[in-house]
Write a protein that holds these residues in place. Structure first.
Motif, short mmCIF file in Angstrom:
data_model
loop_
_atom_site.label_atom_id
_atom_site.label_comp_id
_atom_site.label_asym_id
_atom_site.label_seq_id
_atom_site.Cartn_x
_atom_site.Cartn_y
_atom_site.Cartn_z
N UNK A 192 14.75 6.55 -2.22
CA UNK A 192 15.52 7.74 -2.62
C UNK A 192 16.32 7.35 -3.85
N UNK A 193 15.73 7.54 -5.02
CA UNK A 193 16.39 7.10 -6.25
C UNK A 193 16.46 5.58 -6.27
N UNK A 194 17.68 5.03 -6.37
CA UNK A 194 17.86 3.58 -6.37
C UNK A 194 18.33 3.07 -5.01
N UNK A 195 18.02 3.82 -3.97
CA UNK A 195 18.42 3.44 -2.62
C UNK A 195 17.21 3.39 -1.70
N UNK A 196 17.39 2.70 -0.61
CA UNK A 196 16.40 2.71 0.46
C UNK A 196 16.95 3.62 1.55
N UNK A 197 16.29 4.75 1.77
CA UNK A 197 16.73 5.71 2.78
C UNK A 197 16.17 5.30 4.14
N UNK A 198 17.06 5.24 5.13
CA UNK A 198 16.71 4.79 6.47
C UNK A 198 16.75 5.99 7.43
N UNK A 199 15.71 6.14 8.22
CA UNK A 199 15.71 7.09 9.32
C UNK A 199 15.82 6.27 10.60
N UNK A 200 16.90 6.50 11.35
CA UNK A 200 17.21 5.73 12.55
C UNK A 200 17.19 6.68 13.76
#
Length: 130
Positions: free
Chosen positions: A28-36
């Protein structure tokens, strides 16, 4: 008899695991999006459940730390939470560590008890452990 059954259920709730599943990661852009996925299907409700997480790179070096509030957790319910590890691409994450439970309010209320009850697993292809 009814009081005895309620007391037994409450005692069972205290020992019931809180299962954290690293379900999905996506850039997500410059992030790692986490689904928990947070499985509290056997436990008492929690008003606060804040965890301390570290992302390690593929060489095992700690890269990013985030504190994430995963509550409220209703009693006997599974929920999904989404949050970001800013500044690290998912392809660079080699492992995620549950470092600690920073706050836990509800159920038996003890932070240490919540840490002890927490179990981790991953379906995202990245190890997630404690």
């Amino acid at each position: 008899m009814a009081v005895s059954a309620v007391a037994q259920e409450s005692a069972g709730d205290k020992a019931a695991p809180i299962k954290l599943q690293l379900n999905k990661t996506e850039t997500a852009g410059e992030a790692c999006r986490i689904t928990m996925v947070v499985d509290n299907s056997r436990g008492a409700g929690l008003k606060t459940y804040k965890v301390d997480l570290f992302a390690f790179d593929t060489d095992g070096v700690a890269q990013k730390r985030v504190a994430v509030e995963l509550a409220p957790l209703p009693p006997h319910k599974t929920t999904v939470k989404i949050f970001d590890f800013p500044g690290i691409a998912c392809g660079k994450v080699g492992r995620i560590l549950l470092n600690d439970v920073l706050a836990c309010d509800g159920g038996d209320g003890a932070r240490e008890a919540c840490l002890e009850r927490t179990e981790t697993e991953s379906k995202a292809g990245i190890p997630f452990d404690r």
